[in-house]
Write a protein that holds these residues in place. Structure first.
Motif, mmCIF file in Angstrom:
data_model
loop_
_atom_site.group_PDB
_atom_site.id
_atom_site.type_symbol
_atom_site.label_atom_id
_atom_site.label_comp_id
_atom_site.label_asym_id
_atom_site.label_seq_id
_atom_site.Cartn_x
_atom_site.Cartn_y
_atom_site.Cartn_z
ATOM 1 N N GLY A 1 0.973 -1.314 0.009
ATOM 2 C CA GLY A 1 0.099 -0.079 -0.133
ATOM 3 C C GLY A 1 0.911 1.105 -0.057
ATOM 4 O O GLY A 1 2.023 1.101 0.259
ATOM 5 N N ARG A 2 0.226 2.377 -0.308
ATOM 6 C CA ARG A 2 1.081 3.657 -0.697
ATOM 7 C C ARG A 2 1.822 4.030 0.711
ATOM 8 O O ARG A 2 1.137 4.282 1.697
ATOM 9 C CB ARG A 2 0.282 4.711 -1.121
ATOM 10 C CG ARG A 2 0.925 5.794 -1.425
ATOM 11 C CD ARG A 2 -0.209 6.994 -2.001
ATOM 12 N NE ARG A 2 0.693 8.286 -1.897
ATOM 13 C CZ ARG A 2 0.234 9.325 -2.337
ATOM 14 N NH1 ARG A 2 -1.298 9.518 -2.775
ATOM 15 N NH2 ARG A 2 0.908 10.330 -2.253
ATOM 16 N N GLY A 3 2.923 3.988 0.690
ATOM 17 C CA GLY A 3 3.734 4.338 1.946
ATOM 18 C C GLY A 3 4.047 3.425 2.942
ATOM 19 O O GLY A 3 4.644 3.660 3.908
ATOM 20 N N LYS A 4 3.477 2.248 2.714
ATOM 21 C CA LYS A 4 3.565 1.062 3.403
ATOM 22 C C LYS A 4 4.384 -0.236 2.934
ATOM 23 O O LYS A 4 4.315 -0.198 1.646
ATOM 24 C CB LYS A 4 2.374 0.549 4.026
ATOM 25 C CG LYS A 4 1.438 1.710 4.852
ATOM 26 C CD LYS A 4 0.159 0.956 5.395
ATOM 27 C CE LYS A 4 -0.412 2.226 6.466
ATOM 28 N NZ LYS A 4 -1.678 1.687 6.804
ATOM 29 N N GLN A 5 5.112 -0.864 3.772
ATOM 30 C CA GLN A 5 5.839 -2.119 3.146
ATOM 31 C C GLN A 5 5.616 -3.422 4.169
ATOM 32 O O GLN A 5 5.593 -3.075 5.338
ATOM 33 C CB GLN A 5 7.230 -1.956 2.814
ATOM 34 C CG GLN A 5 8.192 -0.887 3.806
ATOM 35 C CD GLN A 5 7.970 0.652 3.610
ATOM 36 O OE1 GLN A 5 7.995 1.137 2.857
ATOM 37 N NE2 GLN A 5 7.898 1.209 4.862
ATOM 38 N N LYS A 6 5.990 -4.500 3.596
ATOM 39 C CA LYS A 6 6.130 -5.654 4.251
ATOM 40 C C LYS A 6 7.465 -6.292 3.998
ATOM 41 O O LYS A 6 7.790 -6.060 3.095
ATOM 42 C CB LYS A 6 4.853 -6.536 4.222
ATOM 43 C CG LYS A 6 4.742 -6.768 2.504
ATOM 44 C CD LYS A 6 3.580 -7.886 2.703
ATOM 45 C CE LYS A 6 3.010 -7.949 0.977
ATOM 46 N NZ LYS A 6 1.684 -8.766 0.917
ATOM 47 N N ALA B 1 14.480 -13.032 17.322
ATOM 48 C CA ALA B 1 15.579 -11.843 17.049
ATOM 49 C C ALA B 1 15.393 -10.914 15.876
ATOM 50 O O ALA B 1 15.225 -9.724 15.827
ATOM 51 C CB ALA B 1 16.775 -12.480 17.097
ATOM 52 N N ILE B 2 14.977 -11.609 14.766
ATOM 53 C CA ILE B 2 14.540 -10.596 13.537
ATOM 54 C C ILE B 2 13.505 -9.910 13.947
ATOM 55 O O ILE B 2 13.713 -8.846 13.563
ATOM 56 C CB ILE B 2 14.562 -11.638 12.426
ATOM 57 C CG1 ILE B 2 15.571 -12.352 11.909
ATOM 58 C CG2 ILE B 2 13.818 -10.700 11.126
ATOM 59 C CD1 ILE B 2 15.421 -13.502 11.038
ATOM 60 N N TYR C 1 15.045 -2.767 12.617
ATOM 61 C CA TYR C 1 14.836 -2.719 11.155
ATOM 62 C C TYR C 1 13.523 -3.257 10.837
ATOM 63 O O TYR C 1 13.005 -3.200 9.699
ATOM 64 C CB TYR C 1 16.061 -3.608 10.705
ATOM 65 C CG TYR C 1 17.192 -2.734 9.987
ATOM 66 C CD1 TYR C 1 17.099 -1.732 9.110
ATOM 67 C CD2 TYR C 1 18.480 -2.903 10.530
ATOM 68 C CE1 TYR C 1 18.114 -1.197 8.755
ATOM 69 C CE2 TYR C 1 19.526 -2.187 10.272
ATOM 70 C CZ TYR C 1 19.620 -1.240 9.209
ATOM 71 O OH TYR C 1 20.448 -0.571 8.901
ATOM 72 N N PHE C 2 12.877 -4.160 11.462
ATOM 73 C CA PHE C 2 11.714 -5.151 11.162
ATOM 74 C C PHE C 2 10.695 -4.800 12.156
ATOM 75 O O PHE C 2 9.349 -4.923 11.700
ATOM 76 C CB PHE C 2 11.951 -6.587 11.147
ATOM 77 C CG PHE C 2 12.935 -6.881 10.256
ATOM 78 C CD1 PHE C 2 12.719 -7.266 9.044
ATOM 79 C CD2 PHE C 2 14.420 -7.248 10.699
ATOM 80 C CE1 PHE C 2 13.676 -7.817 8.036
ATOM 81 C CE2 PHE C 2 15.500 -7.397 9.589
ATOM 82 C CZ PHE C 2 15.027 -7.679 8.247
ATOM 83 N N LYS C 3 10.694 -4.171 13.387
ATOM 84 C CA LYS C 3 9.736 -4.414 14.203
ATOM 85 C C LYS C 3 8.389 -3.588 13.861
ATOM 86 O O LYS C 3 7.302 -3.851 14.271
ATOM 87 C CB LYS C 3 10.018 -4.047 15.701
ATOM 88 C CG LYS C 3 10.590 -2.442 15.924
ATOM 89 C CD LYS C 3 11.127 -2.418 17.459
ATOM 90 C CE LYS C 3 11.581 -0.857 17.535
ATOM 91 N NZ LYS C 3 12.146 -0.804 18.786
ATOM 92 N N ASN C 4 8.405 -2.562 13.237
ATOM 93 C CA ASN C 4 7.405 -1.672 12.835
ATOM 94 C C ASN C 4 6.749 -2.143 11.510
ATOM 95 O O ASN C 4 5.501 -1.523 11.159
ATOM 96 C CB ASN C 4 7.726 -0.432 12.628
ATOM 97 C CG ASN C 4 8.318 0.322 13.744
ATOM 98 O OD1 ASN C 4 7.789 0.014 14.801
ATOM 99 N ND2 ASN C 4 9.474 0.877 13.580
#
Lengths: 302, 302
Positions: free
Chosen positions: B179-184, B203-204, B209-212
């Motif tokens: 979605g616009r401005g969002k990533q997975k 841990a990842i 880098y990933f938690k959000n």
């Protein structure tokens, strides 16, 4: 923080756009509009509650003058304001003359301790910045700029050049994409009575703004039917490892006005650092154009 | 004109890309590669005919060090080189820490009379420049940045962060538009024997880098099947009067390398003007990053 005092020179579409953009910027205020003759303002509702004069020296202290006048009148007017100790922003658009004029105007700016952002606006201007960034990101590659897309858009410099021809009552010059990096022109002209269409068509086609592109001239009874403020453009760089495309579309004079108003900040921040001179858009750091009182505010969204 | 002497620090994909980009630039030359231990170079055909050392002080005079090392090691290494009087370029990518670190590193750079271009590369870096230009062209509006498109791309900072976790033999972290401005994120991990997949997945997912973002971790037998160097991104600004979109796609480490190598010029031109400091990409004029001996050459295509 003291607000930056701005004068708008000229009251066409770009000048009106600048007034709106200044009103949206809390760090700027409009000292007045310079218009010759100033008396015309009495009949213009868009100038209500605005100080209108026919000479900038009649305004209180002005930091920056926005030159919203035909491109060809710009170089002389920059000199006039630089000699008065006033910073300037303009949208001069004759690409070939830019390096030479920049050097000439740089000498005056340095001697008068002012800053001018020269030949800015959409293209040259922010598109020049886009082209620079694309080259930075892809050292080898080929960049093209294409204006107007399929439906075409209003070219302001071209329109002003046609309007300046004797015998032209009103005109609009559209630019349409004609293949990658190429464009064609469609010019709609409303004639004044007694002028010869063939002579005027020849004058348009031999003008430096038109002579290098396929140009079609149509004489119409009422320009309003053909008029538009829309324009669009695309900058593309194809490289060995990276491909980039920037597309933008919008109301052309408002777009130019936004950019010119953003340039006010670069004038003042450069002047405050004692970096006097006449600069193209890419010669000042991008951060200088952004609003914000602190470095953290300016770096927001970096 | 004397060529600018450059050292590449680290020999991953970005370091290799920098070597290629330096070879394409007639104003630069590669003094050598700093790699620990330097003896590894004996087995690496890509380092043939290249001076490889384990400490930069073993190279002849170096003007600029390109820090092609994991982002989290960057701040300390910048200080190390600044203290040796060497300019630096890096691709530090933790957006939140940039303003604070920039101020801290600016003090050292000024005292040591060097210039560092900090937190550059694709994003932050040239994308930050694109976001600035879009704001200049459309004072009101909303900007979003979306990475990875539909098929996803390799995020280098994220991949390096996963590889740094104990028990990870190899990994690739992909970013997909969501979605616009969002990533997975999709993370593929090859484990070392004897390590617990659940612990590593945790841990990842708890890493900054990933938690959000929504993150999926898959454990695979051979990372090569899932690996890619491709990435892509889009910056979009929607405004009242102007709409703008910038899209770019390419080989991510080569792309970053091109940008880092372009930044070498901004280090040297700033140093030559005595403008010592640590600057983000948008704090130096775009023209400083461009090749060319004269103003006319640099303004070509403006």
């Amino acid at each position: 923080m003291q607000k930056i005092s701005v004068a708008i020179i000229g009251w066409g579409n770009v000048g009106r756009g600048c007034k709106r953009a200044i009103a949206e910027s809390s760090d700027l205020y409009l000292a007045g509009v310079v218009r010759r003759p100033a008396s015309l303002a009495k009949h213009d509702p868009s100038l209500e509650n605005t100080h209108v004069v026919d000479d900038i020296t009649k305004l209180d202290k002005v930091d920056v003058a926005l030159l919203c006048i035909p491109s060809r009148e710009v170089p002389e007017r920059i000199k006039e304001y630089q000699n008065l100790g006033i910073c300037t922003v303009d949208s001069f658009d004759e690409h070939d003359r830019i390096p030479g004029l920049k050097k000439e105007l740089d000498i005056i700016a340095k001697s008068k301790k002012v800053v001018s952002i020269f030949a800015t606006g959409w293209d040259p201007g922010t598109d020049s910045g886009i082209r620079a960034i694309m080259k930075i990101a892809s050292i080898t590659g080929h960049t093209t700029t294409t204006f107007g897309g399929k439906k075409g858009g209003r070219s302001m410099g071209h329109t002003a050049a046609v309007k300046a021809i004797e015998g032209v009552k009103d005109a609009v010059a559209l630019t349409l994409a004609n293949g990658r990096g190429k464009q064609k022109r469609q010019v709609y002209v409303e004639l004044l009575p007694g002028f010869d269409a063939d002579v005027i068509e020849q004058a348009i086609k031999s003008d430096a703004y038109f002579k290098n592109d396929p140009t079609e001239v149509k004489f119409v009874k009422n320009i309003n039917k053909y008029n538009t403020l829309h324009h669009e453009g695309e900058v593309e760089r194809t490289g060995m490892q990276v491909n980039q495309i920037y597309t933008a579309e919008g109301n052309n004079p408002e777009w130019t006005a936004n950019i010119m108003v953003s340039c006010i900040r670069a004038c003042i921040s450069s002047r405050d650092r004692g970096e006097y001179g006449t600069y193209t858009f890419i010669e000042r750091p991008l951060i200088d154009y952004l609003p914000g009182k602190t470095l953290d505010e300016k770096l927001e969204g970096y």
